[in-house]
Design an enzyme around this catalytic site. Sequence first.
Site: not given
Ligand code: NAD
Ligand code: UGA
Length: 358
Positions: A170
């Site tokens: 990722y």
């Molecule tokens: P999310 O999965 O809820 O939203 C992504 C949406 O994109 C989904 O609704 C999915 O159906 C759609 N999608 C995926 N692939 C697609 C494709 N090929 N064509 C059209 N639609 C598609 O995730 P989110 O948490 O809203 O994240 C939004 C963005 O932010 C993503 O790029 C994610 O990697 C990034 N991001 C999120 C977090 C977080 O903590 N939520 C942290 C870092 C980065």
């Molecule tokens: C999240 C999002 O899922 C990613 O899409 C995003 O890119 C990323 O943030 C980001 O900041 O860039 P992550 O921080 O791994 O990733 O979020 P969670 O999956 O919610 O995990 C949060 C924390 O909980 C992590 O430290 C993970 O190790 C921990 N965790 C997760 C547990 O302790 N137990 C679990 O069962 C799952």
Amino acid sequence: SYWERRVRSSARARAHAGHVVLVTGASGFVGTHVCLHLKRRGDGVVGLDNFNDYYDVELKRARQTLLGRAGVFVVEGDINDRELMEKLFDMVAFTHVMHLAAQAGVRYAMKNPASYVHSNIAGFVNLFEVCKSANPQPAVVWASSSSVYGLNSKVPFSEKDRTDQPASLYAATKKAGEEIAHTYNHIYGLSITGLRFFTVYGPWGRPDMAYYFFTQHILQRKQIEIFEGPQHSSVSRDFTYIDDVVEGCLAALDTAKKSTGSGGTKKGSAQFRVYNLGNTSPVPVTKLVSILEKLLKVKAKKKLLPMPRNGDVKFTHANISLAQRELGYKPTTDLETGLKKFVKWYLDYHSDLRKYSS
Ligand code: NAD
Ligand code: UGA
């Protein structure tokens, strides 16, 4: 056709100078909030989402219903579909693209690597191909991730720090996105801003993320697993509340300089920017769990496990001074306040799913 009328009406900005924004991943967590805020302030907004089943599709549909009620139309389609994308750009002169569609999730990348290549690499390139040829060229703002800092052990993370040690596929695809974006900026003069989000949480959130399924499991009296760092030290995240991230996204759109090129030719130099959007206040996952226990008034059944060897990083912590200076970004919500809002939404949403059936 009916479909085209919906797209055109959704794209209409209320204010004369309003942006007209294509939001990809619009039925996702962040996308839904961004669309609502843009629409509320009078911008024209068209959503795009493929409604894939990485997590509960019913939740994505409910968000779509919410958006529909606010006047935002979400086109069902894939960012890899060149014909569909070109058609949208033929119909609407988008000033901006907020690109949020991606395969998210860190640990799932070991189960389904192909979905990351499909959306975060192939789809990413397809989107930029369409944007570079659009006339006018839209300014692009897109979601990178804190995961690009990888195994970097220097905290807090600054934009200039090394990003050459991704800990998951990722992270590698987000890092690749940053490099690909740079070439589109360099060759075609596209204006591009990458936002490195830090573990975003809040209402309408993602059921695959820890805060969401911990809540679910705690309420159902099921066991949760907490990953620990080496030597049983705690793992922490710079959890960032959704409204703070949305503020940062809107500021990035508003400060994006219009691209100088059009129709695939470079005419001058456009912006290329990367910003951290974090909270600057990392919290151990054990603390996340104790806040949830307090808010839910239920004791969690905890099992401590070592961190997955390939994927997770031990901690994340954003230095946000660049975003503060250039975007006026200033997060204001601490984890407990934000989780309170999440829990309130969670209980409400799950008490009656019919409220959001279309
Ligand atoms: P999310 O999965 O809820 O939203 C992504 C949406 O994109 C989904 O609704 C999915 O159906 C759609 N999608 C995926 N692939 C697609 C494709 N090929 N064509 C059209 N639609 C598609 O995730 P989110 O948490 O809203 O994240 C939004 C963005 O932010 C993503 O790029 C994610 O990697 C990034 N991001 C999120 C977090 C977080 O903590 N939520 C942290 C870092 C980065
Ligand atoms: C999240 C999002 O899922 C990613 O899409 C995003 O890119 C990323 O943030 C980001 O900041 O860039 P992550 O921080 O791994 O990733 O979020 P969670 O999956 O919610 O995990 C949060 C924390 O909980 C992590 O430290 C993970 O190790 C921990 N965790 C997760 C547990 O302790 N137990 C679990 O069962 C799952």
